[in-house]
Structure formats: C-alpha cells, structure tokens
Design an enzyme around this catalytic site. Sequence first.
Site, PDB file in Angstrom:
ATOM      1  N   HIS A  58      15.681 -62.075  13.492  1.00 16.97           N
ATOM      2  CA  HIS A  58      14.911 -61.389  14.480  1.00 16.97           C
ATOM      3  C   HIS A  58      14.716 -62.484  15.408  1.00 16.97           C
ATOM      4  CE1 HIS A  58      11.627 -58.114  14.741  1.00 16.97           C
ATOM      5  NE2 HIS A  58      12.158 -58.565  15.962  1.00 16.97           N
ATOM      6  N   GLN A  95      20.588 -58.758  19.677  1.00 21.27           N
ATOM      7  CA  GLN A  95      19.578 -57.756  20.118  1.00 21.27           C
ATOM      8  C   GLN A  95      18.814 -58.493  21.073  1.00 21.27           C
ATOM      9  OE1 GLN A  95      16.067 -55.291  18.370  1.00 21.27           O
ATOM     10  NE2 GLN A  95      18.129 -54.597  17.394  1.00 21.27           N
ATOM     11  N   TYR A 133       7.906 -54.951  11.735  1.00 24.01           N
ATOM     12  CA  TYR A 133       7.443 -53.794  12.148  1.00 24.01           C
ATOM     13  C   TYR A 133       6.554 -52.857  10.936  1.00 24.01           C
ATOM     14  CZ  TYR A 133      11.082 -54.037  15.648  1.00 24.01           C
ATOM     15  OH  TYR A 133      12.099 -54.531  16.785  1.00 24.01           O
TER      16      TYR A 133
END
Length: 293
Positions: free
Chosen positions: A127, A181, A60
Amino acid sequence: MAPNSYSLATRLPLPLATNNNLTIPAIHLGVYLMSSREASRAVRAALSSGYRAIDSAQMYRNERDCGKAISDWLGDSSLNTAGLRREDIFFTSKLASNSTDYDTVRNSIRQSIKTCGLGYIDLFLLHSPYGGKQARLTSWRAVEDAVADGEIKIGGVSNFGVKHLEELVASKPQTLPAVNQIEVHPFNTRTGITEFCQSKGIVVEAYAPLARALRMKHPVIAELSRKYSCTPAQLMVRWSLQHGFVPLPKSVSEERIRANGRVESFEIEGGDMQKMDGLDEYLVTDWDPVDAP
C-alpha cells in the site's frame, strides 16, 4: 486500441511476461473511506453498471463487504444476466503495513483472501513504501511467493516514488510490480513517476482521479466539460485513460458510478489534453508517501 474504444468493457493486457496472461479492466471502482453498507451498495451498483474491477485494501476495512457483494451479485441470476463467474471480476487489495518479517506479510495476504471470501485476490499491492528499504524488499518477496503459490494472481505497489521503484529494480526481483497505484489527475500529474513506470512496463493506476471533487468547478474543467457534453468527472476519467492510466473513480451514488464509466463516446483533442496537463499544481488530496525514506 483506438483511444475512443475505452469503456467499462475494455480490458487491457498487463504488460509483464510473468503476469499469468491476465488482463486488467480499464476502469475500477474505488471504495476508499466507504462504510460497510456503502461499499456493499456501491459494489453491487458498479457490477450492475458494467464495472468488472473493485479496488479495496486492508486499511479500508471493507474487504469482507466487497467480497460478499461480489459473490452475492455473481450468484443472483436476476442481476448477473450474462452468467459471469469469479474469474470475470478483478479484485484488488493492499497490504496495510510493510514488514521485515516475511511470515507476517504472507499471513497478512492469506488473511485478506480469507476475509474477502473470493478464494484468491487478482491484484495485491504494497500500500505504501513506509517501513524502510528492508521492509519493502521483504514484503515484495512475500508478494512474489504468494503469486507463485496461487494465492494472488499478480502483485504491485502503491504510492511508490521513483527511488522506491529503482531500489526494487536494483534488487533483481523475480518479477517487477505489474502496477504502481498513485494519486494522479490533471491537478497532480506525477510526470516523473508515471514516465518511469511506463518506461518499465508498469501499469499506472490513478487513484483519486477526480481530485476528490476539489476542482470540478475549475474554469478549464467547466469549459471542456461543456465542449465535450460530459460531466467534469467523465472528463477527468477520460484524461486518465488517454494517458494510458487505469483510473479508480469512487462514488457512493449509483447514478455517478454509472456515469463515471460511460466515457467511450468522446475523445479529448490533443490541444485540450495539453491544456489539462497544464493544470498541474501538485494537489495532494490525502496522503503523499512517494518521498518516504
């Protein structure tokens, strides 16, 4: 815990015995695709609205902005009227790329800690499953060791499908991920993955819980929003919570940030939950690595 007790103040225990007795806030602010300025403003607005968890990532490019905004807010007594400390804020980041080189991953974790300036990271995730089996397992071992050394409090994964989780379980790690996630919302329920995670005591964090506003005007969402006197976004956040997920709603609007966390005043009835579950169309709003080799 009664379902209608969920709010920004709610903290849920992470289920693993090796989780350092951590709890995890029920709702996190997501900062994906936010510029430095947007992230700084959104984090300050979220903390002032009662959020106690911020979800960032190396990819990000706003770890530094989030960390500084947290530190500045904590140090400003006119904003931090409750005298909260660093340990009261739950900060997440994620590894940009898995690697078969253990030292590369450890150094990357340490760089994230340095970049955010918070001293440690509460939750650090792989990730994605990209890079192949050996890269995933090596990267996970580096995360485990970072936990053991106190660099991060707990580790987890993101965008892992069932086969990636089964592979990790089969490797007999020191600990299982505390979190997976993934993109989850009524239009992409990910039932197979969420049921596997919950069977293993892995918390499901729902990113893009608002489906990036692509279905806010759907007739069922509109109907139920009227019924419960809430916004479509509040309805979708509430749906996540009642499924036992931890949603990460994103917004750069202070008004919407505040509203997205105010979901304790209503409970979606069982029949309406089923109606929302039936909206599943495997809507992917960004990327979809869960089937990566």
